[in-house]
Enzyme design. Structure first.
Site, PDB file in Angstrom:
ATOM      1  N   HIS A   1       0.843  -1.190   0.000  1.00 28.21           N
ATOM      2  CA  HIS A   1       0.000   0.000   0.000  1.00 28.21           C
ATOM      3  C   HIS A   1       0.881   1.243   0.000  1.00 28.21           C
ATOM      4  O   HIS A   1       1.999   1.231   0.532  1.00 28.21           O
ATOM      5  CB  HIS A   1      -0.912   0.011   1.233  1.00 28.21           C
ATOM      6  CG  HIS A   1      -2.123   0.866   1.074  1.00 28.21           C
ATOM      7  ND1 HIS A   1      -2.096   2.234   1.293  1.00 28.21           N
ATOM      8  CD2 HIS A   1      -3.397   0.570   0.701  1.00 28.21           C
ATOM      9  CE1 HIS A   1      -3.303   2.729   1.072  1.00 28.21           C
ATOM     10  NE2 HIS A   1      -4.106   1.761   0.707  1.00 28.21           N
TER      11      HIS A   1
ATOM     12  N   ASP B   1      -7.930  -4.796  -1.518  1.00 26.68           N
ATOM     13  CA  ASP B   1      -8.217  -5.406  -2.820  1.00 26.68           C
ATOM     14  C   ASP B   1      -8.167  -6.928  -2.714  1.00 26.68           C
ATOM     15  O   ASP B   1      -9.021  -7.630  -3.264  1.00 26.68           O
ATOM     16  CB  ASP B   1      -7.205  -4.926  -3.868  1.00 26.68           C
ATOM     17  CG  ASP B   1      -7.217  -3.423  -4.034  1.00 26.68           C
ATOM     18  OD1 ASP B   1      -8.296  -2.825  -3.895  1.00 26.68           O
ATOM     19  OD2 ASP B   1      -6.142  -2.840  -4.288  1.00 26.68           O
TER      20      ASP B   1
END
Length: 404
Positions: free
Chosen positions: A297, A346
């Site tokens: 991330h 995700d």
């Protein structure tokens, strides 16, 4: 080095990391300012680390001989979402606790600083002519455009008007998605209208309290994430006083991209490949030192708190395929141990979709429906700022007059 606060920080105080980011300096420089008496440091009972009054930081910034901010982003002040030390807070409340205790409409009310939020979702298909093969995000975009066109009053920027319209748009977006299963009885399942309306539009699989709890948690956890790309687009639109309908449609343009809203679909394809041949998928990414879809991330350093919360619930879902659970756990363990790659939302949405046999694009739909709440919160906040503040000036590097 500062450690995570025991509770969410006060809105009028900044952590060392926040001061460093705002001033465009290193943490060590912040401590140098303290030692030279330029910036007083305070302690707050129940909170660890060093804290600084925001007005004193702003005074230091104003008195600097040169601008110490690194760009427009550092001048966008928000009271909506705090991201710090691999944790996330909505208006000072830990999102993981909210995911366990609040419904999606209740979180909308929190983000919008409003009373009870009404989100009308019809149980049956509201648009039976919608092509079931359309991507969910296209259905949502069309539904918002149509719902905006039906509004009798446009351009209402009052808080009450924005809240009312946003609730109607969210309901319309959910109801526009084609039904796959039987509509759920809200009273039977004790559900809010968004969770109840969305589940049978994602999958034909039977609803149970565990699966519905994961869906509700996903909506809460994904409702906002500070200045993500789509949220920035929403604020730009709001800064020129676009109404909430236009704000949502502007944000959807940025959301509909493989690196943002479409990322869960990419992660799902990776997961499907891993289920077929986990050794090949794991070894290929390790050999190429290529971070897999659904891992890592830009903001978090060691873990995505939202993903960790969702994965804990998904792995204990009743009836989850044992091989799928084993492979997903192995991916996380091996890549985290050997490369430090940690799963993000995700991947969590991809695993949820596979575990509950959701339709293609389901993760994108959940992500988009959830983020409608955050876009609305940022629009409300941006409406209170001076308009047109996103009119930037470019650095021209092309040919000059007379060069040709």
């Amino acid at each position: 080095m500062d450690t995570a606060p025991a509770v969410a920080p006060l809105p009028d105080h900044l952590s060392t990391a926040q001061v460093a980011k705002l001033l465009g300096i290193k943490r060590e420089t912040v401590y140098a300012y303290v030692s030279r008496g330029l910036l007083p440091r305070v302690t707050i009972p129940g909170r660890r680390g060093s804290w600084f009054r925001s007005d004193q930081v702003e005074a230091l910034q104003r008195n600097a001989s040169r601008p110490v901010h690194s760009g427009l982003a550092e001048r966008i002040r928000t009271r909506i979402t705090l991201l710090t030390d691999d944790a996330q807070y909505y208006r000072g409340l830990d999102v993981r606790e909210l995911a366990d205790t609040r419904s999606f409409p209740e979180v909308c009310a929190l983000l919008w600083e409003s009373g009870a939020v009404h989100i009308p979702v019809v149980a049956e298909n509201s648009q039976p002519s919608a092509d079931p093969m359309m991507r969910p995000i296209d259905v949502i975009r069309a539904a918002l455009g149509l719902d905006a066109a039906r509004q009798t009053v446009r351009g209402d920027l009052s808080r009450d008007g924005v809240v009312r319209t946003a609730g109607e748009h969210i309901g319309a977006a959910v109801a526009a998605l084609p039904l796959l299963g039987r509509p759920l009885g809200r009273r039977k399942h004790q559900l809010d209208p968004v969770t109840a309306g969305l589940w049978p539009r994602l999958t034909r699989q039977r609803a149970d309290p565990h699966r519905l709890a994961v869906l509700r948690a996903a909506l809460v956890l994904l409702a906002d994430h500070e200045l993500a790309a789509s949220t920035t687009a929403a604020r730009v639109a709001a800064s020129v006083r676009t109404d909430i309908s236009g704000v949502m449609l502007a944000a959807l343009g940025a959301m509909d991209s493989p690196l943002h809203g479409g990322a869960p679909a990419t992660a799902r394809r990776l997961l499907q490949e891993a289920v077929r041949d986990p050794d090949a998928v794991i070894s290929t990414h390790l050999a190429e030192n290529r971070r897999p879809a659904g891992f890592g991330h830009l903001v978090y350093r060691e873990q995505d708190p939202r993903a960790e919360h969702l994965l804990a619930g998904i792995r204990v879902l009743p009836g989850i395929d044992a091989h799928l659970r084993s492979v997903s756990t192995r991916l996380v363990d091996e890549w985290r141990t050997r490369r430090g790659w940690f799963p993000n939302t995700d991947f969590a949405l991809a695993l949820f979709a596979e575990a509950t046999q959701q339709r293609d694009g389901a993760g994108e739909a959940v992500f988009t429906i959830a983020r409608l709440a955050g876009w609305t919160a940022h629009a409300l906040e941006e409406y209170q700022e001076e308009p047109m503040r996103f009119r930037l000036h470019a650095v021209y590097v092309g040919p000059r007059p007379g060069d040709r």
